[in-house]
Design a protein around this motif. Structure first.
Motif, PDB file in Angstrom:
ATOM      1  N   ALA A 219       0.816  -1.211   0.000  1.00  0.00           N
ATOM      2  CA  ALA A 219       0.000   0.000   0.000  1.00  0.00           C
ATOM      3  C   ALA A 219       0.855   1.269   0.000  1.00  0.00           C
ATOM      4  O   ALA A 219       0.533   2.245  -0.671  1.00  0.00           O
ATOM      5  CB  ALA A 219      -0.929  -0.007   1.207  1.00  0.00           C
ATOM      6  N   VAL A 220       1.959   1.237   0.744  1.00  0.00           N
ATOM      7  CA  VAL A 220       2.835   2.408   0.801  1.00  0.00           C
ATOM      8  C   VAL A 220       3.619   2.564  -0.499  1.00  0.00           C
ATOM      9  O   VAL A 220       3.762   3.669  -1.038  1.00  0.00           O
ATOM     10  CB  VAL A 220       3.791   2.306   2.010  1.00  0.00           C
ATOM     11  N   ARG A 221       4.118   1.449  -1.027  1.00  0.00           N
ATOM     12  CA  ARG A 221       4.937   1.492  -2.243  1.00  0.00           C
ATOM     13  C   ARG A 221       4.165   2.111  -3.408  1.00  0.00           C
ATOM     14  O   ARG A 221       4.700   2.891  -4.187  1.00  0.00           O
ATOM     15  CB  ARG A 221       5.384   0.075  -2.611  1.00  0.00           C
ATOM     16  N   GLY A 222       2.903   1.777  -3.510  1.00  0.00           N
ATOM     17  CA  GLY A 222       2.115   2.283  -4.623  1.00  0.00           C
ATOM     18  C   GLY A 222       1.491   3.636  -4.379  1.00  0.00           C
ATOM     19  O   GLY A 222       0.845   4.179  -5.268  1.00  0.00           O
ATOM     20  N   GLY A 223       1.649   4.173  -3.160  1.00  0.00           N
ATOM     21  CA  GLY A 223       1.107   5.490  -2.863  1.00  0.00           C
ATOM     22  C   GLY A 223      -0.347   5.503  -2.446  1.00  0.00           C
ATOM     23  O   GLY A 223      -0.958   6.570  -2.340  1.00  0.00           O
ATOM     24  N   ALA A 224      -0.940   4.325  -2.193  1.00  0.00           N
ATOM     25  CA  ALA A 224      -2.318   4.292  -1.727  1.00  0.00           C
ATOM     26  C   ALA A 224      -2.436   4.919  -0.343  1.00  0.00           C
ATOM     27  O   ALA A 224      -3.461   5.540  -0.011  1.00  0.00           O
ATOM     28  CB  ALA A 224      -2.838   2.857  -1.696  1.00  0.00           C
ATOM     29  N   VAL A 225      -1.404   4.738   0.476  1.00  0.00           N
ATOM     30  CA  VAL A 225      -1.358   5.342   1.807  1.00  0.00           C
ATOM     31  C   VAL A 225       0.014   5.965   2.000  1.00  0.00           C
ATOM     32  O   VAL A 225       0.994   5.573   1.363  1.00  0.00           O
ATOM     33  CB  VAL A 225      -1.619   4.305   2.923  1.00  0.00           C
ATOM     34  N   ALA A 226       0.057   6.957   2.901  1.00  0.00           N
ATOM     35  CA  ALA A 226       1.344   7.579   3.198  1.00  0.00           C
ATOM     36  C   ALA A 226       2.170   6.694   4.126  1.00  0.00           C
ATOM     37  O   ALA A 226       3.398   6.616   3.991  1.00  0.00           O
ATOM     38  CB  ALA A 226       1.135   8.951   3.834  1.00  0.00           C
ATOM     39  N   ASP A 227       1.514   6.044   5.063  1.00  0.00           N
ATOM     40  CA  ASP A 227       2.195   5.167   6.013  1.00  0.00           C
ATOM     41  C   ASP A 227       1.155   4.274   6.679  1.00  0.00           C
ATOM     42  O   ASP A 227      -0.040   4.321   6.354  1.00  0.00           O
ATOM     43  CB  ASP A 227       2.995   5.972   7.053  1.00  0.00           C
ATOM     44  N   ALA A 228       1.617   3.466   7.624  1.00  0.00           N
ATOM     45  CA  ALA A 228       0.737   2.471   8.246  1.00  0.00           C
ATOM     46  C   ALA A 228      -0.384   3.078   9.070  1.00  0.00           C
ATOM     47  O   ALA A 228      -1.355   2.389   9.409  1.00  0.00           O
ATOM     48  CB  ALA A 228       1.564   1.532   9.124  1.00  0.00           C
ATOM     49  N   SER A 229      -0.295   4.380   9.393  1.00  0.00           N
ATOM     50  CA  SER A 229      -1.361   5.006  10.183  1.00  0.00           C
ATOM     51  C   SER A 229      -2.683   5.062   9.419  1.00  0.00           C
ATOM     52  O   SER A 229      -3.739   5.256  10.018  1.00  0.00           O
ATOM     53  CB  SER A 229      -0.947   6.420  10.608  1.00  0.00           C
ATOM     54  N   GLU A 230      -2.644   4.895   8.088  1.00  0.00           N
ATOM     55  CA  GLU A 230      -3.873   4.926   7.297  1.00  0.00           C
ATOM     56  C   GLU A 230      -4.491   3.535   7.122  1.00  0.00           C
ATOM     57  O   GLU A 230      -5.430   3.364   6.342  1.00  0.00           O
ATOM     58  CB  GLU A 230      -3.612   5.569   5.939  1.00  0.00           C
ATOM     59  N   TRP A 231      -3.987   2.546   7.862  1.00  0.00           N
ATOM     60  CA  TRP A 231      -4.624   1.225   7.934  1.00  0.00           C
ATOM     61  C   TRP A 231      -5.752   1.377   8.957  1.00  0.00           C
ATOM     62  O   TRP A 231      -5.612   1.072  10.129  1.00  0.00           O
ATOM     63  CB  TRP A 231      -3.572   0.201   8.375  1.00  0.00           C
ATOM     64  N   TRP A 232      -6.915   1.875   8.503  1.00  0.00           N
ATOM     65  CA  TRP A 232      -7.947   2.422   9.379  1.00  0.00           C
ATOM     66  C   TRP A 232      -8.995   1.419   9.827  1.00  0.00           C
ATOM     67  O   TRP A 232     -10.075   1.817  10.275  1.00  0.00           O
ATOM     68  CB  TRP A 232      -8.658   3.575   8.669  1.00  0.00           C
ATOM     69  N   TRP A 233      -8.755   0.152   9.713  1.00  0.00           N
ATOM     70  CA  TRP A 233      -9.771  -0.830  10.076  1.00  0.00           C
ATOM     71  C   TRP A 233     -10.212  -0.680  11.536  1.00  0.00           C
ATOM     72  O   TRP A 233      -9.540  -0.012  12.336  1.00  0.00           O
ATOM     73  CB  TRP A 233      -9.249  -2.235   9.838  1.00  0.00           C
ATOM     74  N   GLU A 234     -11.301  -1.350  11.891  1.00  0.00           N
ATOM     75  CA  GLU A 234     -11.842  -1.229  13.252  1.00  0.00           C
ATOM     76  C   GLU A 234     -11.042  -2.019  14.285  1.00  0.00           C
ATOM     77  O   GLU A 234     -11.344  -1.970  15.483  1.00  0.00           O
ATOM     78  CB  GLU A 234     -13.315  -1.654  13.258  1.00  0.00           C
ATOM     79  N   LEU A 235     -10.037  -2.723  13.831  1.00  0.00           N
ATOM     80  CA  LEU A 235      -9.074  -3.398  14.707  1.00  0.00           C
ATOM     81  C   LEU A 235      -7.790  -3.511  13.903  1.00  0.00           C
ATOM     82  O   LEU A 235      -7.828  -3.895  12.731  1.00  0.00           O
ATOM     83  CB  LEU A 235      -9.592  -4.789  15.099  1.00  0.00           C
ATOM     84  N   ARG A 236      -6.658  -3.169  14.527  1.00  0.00           N
ATOM     85  CA  ARG A 236      -5.400  -3.258  13.782  1.00  0.00           C
ATOM     86  C   ARG A 236      -4.230  -3.495  14.723  1.00  0.00           C
ATOM     87  O   ARG A 236      -4.223  -3.000  15.854  1.00  0.00           O
ATOM     88  CB  ARG A 236      -5.148  -1.980  12.983  1.00  0.00           C
ATOM     89  N   PRO A 237      -3.231  -4.254  14.270  1.00  0.00           N
ATOM     90  CA  PRO A 237      -1.956  -4.266  14.989  1.00  0.00           C
ATOM     91  C   PRO A 237      -1.264  -2.923  14.746  1.00  0.00           C
ATOM     92  O   PRO A 237      -1.047  -2.529  13.598  1.00  0.00           O
ATOM     93  CB  PRO A 237      -1.187  -5.424  14.333  1.00  0.00           C
ATOM     94  N   HIS A 238      -0.957  -2.222  15.802  1.00  0.00           N
ATOM     95  CA  HIS A 238      -0.376  -0.884  15.698  1.00  0.00           C
ATOM     96  C   HIS A 238       1.148  -0.991  15.617  1.00  0.00           C
ATOM     97  O   HIS A 238       1.798  -1.425  16.563  1.00  0.00           O
ATOM     98  CB  HIS A 238      -0.778  -0.025  16.902  1.00  0.00           C
ATOM     99  N   VAL A 239       1.703  -0.580  14.474  1.00  0.00           N
ATOM    100  CA  VAL A 239       3.129  -0.799  14.236  1.00  0.00           C
ATOM    101  C   VAL A 239       4.017   0.235  14.914  1.00  0.00           C
ATOM    102  O   VAL A 239       5.245   0.142  14.826  1.00  0.00           O
ATOM    103  CB  VAL A 239       3.441  -0.856  12.728  1.00  0.00           C
ATOM    104  N   GLY A 240       3.428   1.209  15.580  1.00  0.00           N
ATOM    105  CA  GLY A 240       4.227   2.122  16.376  1.00  0.00           C
ATOM    106  C   GLY A 240       4.352   1.698  17.822  1.00  0.00           C
ATOM    107  O   GLY A 240       5.388   1.892  18.454  1.00  0.00           O
ATOM    108  N   TYR A 241       3.293   1.070  18.349  1.00  0.00           N
ATOM    109  CA  TYR A 241       3.244   0.741  19.769  1.00  0.00           C
ATOM    110  C   TYR A 241       3.376  -0.747  20.078  1.00  0.00           C
ATOM    111  O   TYR A 241       3.567  -1.129  21.234  1.00  0.00           O
ATOM    112  CB  TYR A 241       1.932   1.245  20.379  1.00  0.00           C
ATOM    113  N   GLY A 242       3.217  -1.604  19.077  1.00  0.00           N
ATOM    114  CA  GLY A 242       3.241  -3.041  19.352  1.00  0.00           C
ATOM    115  C   GLY A 242       2.017  -3.527  20.094  1.00  0.00           C
ATOM    116  O   GLY A 242       2.080  -4.495  20.855  1.00  0.00           O
TER     117      GLY A 242
END
Length: 369
Positions: A219-242
């Motif tokens: 998603a980032v490589r193709g420019g769909a999102v700027a970074d993982a913070s735009e993985w906006w699902w209602e549940l997500r593994p947070h890659v900043g906090y673990g």
């Protein structure tokens, strides 16, 4: 949630993710909630900039809409301590509001129709370019609970178990029947508004940390999102906090309601983690089946019906939530009587009795309760 880590801007590889999610302190928790600033004379949105500046606290920061701010607690061993920190931040926000404005915890502003202004941040400008008018319609507020497990495999196991039960959690927390000055007929309109953006609703199955890393990188490589913070699902593994970040919950009008839900979620996560260790969790259900239940939860709240994800049997939503409370209660230090009361007397009934015009002053009145 504030801690030593910060949200990652690069896409991590699978080894980094395993180390990150195994390196947290199991059982710790943090809370975030989005709040609105409104004018006292009209109850319509007001710019939150002066309130954030007046608070002068890193835990209180601007959000994407100009009228919205976010409170983020520190990491806590006890969920009650996280709630008390959140309470102190709400009190701080209330204290710095002047005679013209006040704060409310509303998943959707009951009176607003159409796009609202964005805060003057670089992030807002970037999202505005990518998502156009739709981003201005995202005046939605949620309660987010960060859960740590200290084990990468356990994190993914609980991720899939919570994913199956997102509809029950959405139904319990439903608190947004109004939009644009009218009753939508739904118990929670917030996710319907949020769904105008991509990567919303029920998240995908994550078969491995390799898959998650590949999906983020794609998603980032193709420019769909700027970074993982735009993985906006209602549940997500947070890659900043673990952590696992649960994002399905409507923000709650009062701290006491927030406390009941946060303690329930924290205890439920502990119970599901033990079931993972025992090998007793079921394989993840198909996304569309969870989404079908999610729609029922948003429409009817606790008063509806959910389908068993395996058999298709129709079951009362109340009984489905009660089953989760039964799993969680042994892990809740002070019990979960408040949650059982919320199941029997849902908040959405109080809001509907008020109606959209009277709901906003009521939300302001109970903001620090």
């Amino acid at each position: 949630m504030t801690n030593a880590k910060s949200p990652a801007t690069a896409t991590p590889d699978a080894g980094h993710l395993r180390a990150l999610f195994s390196g947290t302190a199991a059982g710790t928790v943090g809370l975030e909630e989005e709040l609105l600033v409104v004018r006292r004379d009209s109850w319509l949105p007001a710019d939150a900039g002066a309130v954030v500046a007046g608070a002068g606290d890193s835990r209180v920061k601007r959000e994407l809409p100009a009228c919205q701010l976010e409170i983020a607690t520190s990491v806590h061993v006890e969920v009650a301590d996280a709630v008390e920190e959140l309470r102190s931040c709400r009190l701080l926000v209330a204290d710095v509001c002047d005679q013209d404005v006040t704060a409310i915890a509303a998943p959707v502003h009951p009176l607003v129709d159409g796009p609202t202004g964005l805060s003057g941040t670089a992030r807002a400008a970037g999202l505005g370019t990518r998502y156009r008018e739709v981003i201005g319609r995202q005046l939605v507020s949620s309660l987010q609970v960060h859960l740590a497990f200290g084990d990468a495999d356990c994190t993914l196991g609980v991720y899939h178990a919570l994913r199956d039960r997102l509809p029950e959690l959405a139904a319990l927390a439903a608190a947004s029947p109004f939009a644009a000055g009218r009753d939508t007929g739904l118990c929670s309109a917030r996710p319907v508004i949020a769904s105008q953006l991509p990567r919303q609703g029920v998240p995908p199955i994550i078969a491995s940390w390799e898959q998650y890393a590949d999906d983020l990188a794609w998603a980032v490589r193709g420019g769909a999102v700027a970074d993982a913070s735009e993985w906006w699902w209602e549940l997500r593994p947070h890659v900043g906090y673990g952590t696992l970040e649960l994002r399905v919950l409507d923000v709650q009008p009062t701290v006491e309601q927030t406390s009941a839900i946060a303690r329930f979620v924290h205890a439920l996560a502990a119970g599901l983690a033990d079931l993972h260790r025992l090998g007793d969790l079921l394989p993840p259900a198909p996304t569309w089946r969870i989404a079908e239940n999610r729609w029922s939860a948003l429409r009817d709240g606790v008063g509806g019906q959910l389908l068993d994800l395996r058999t298709g049997e129709s079951l009362p939503t109340r009984s489905c939530i009660q089953e989760l409370v039964d799993i969680a209660e042994p892990y809740a230090r002070d019990g979960l009587d408040e949650v059982r009361a919320m199941i029997e007397h849902p908040l959405v009934e109080t809001l509907r009795a008020l109606g959209p015009k009277r709901a906003v002053p009521w939300l302001a009145e109970v903001f620090t309760a």
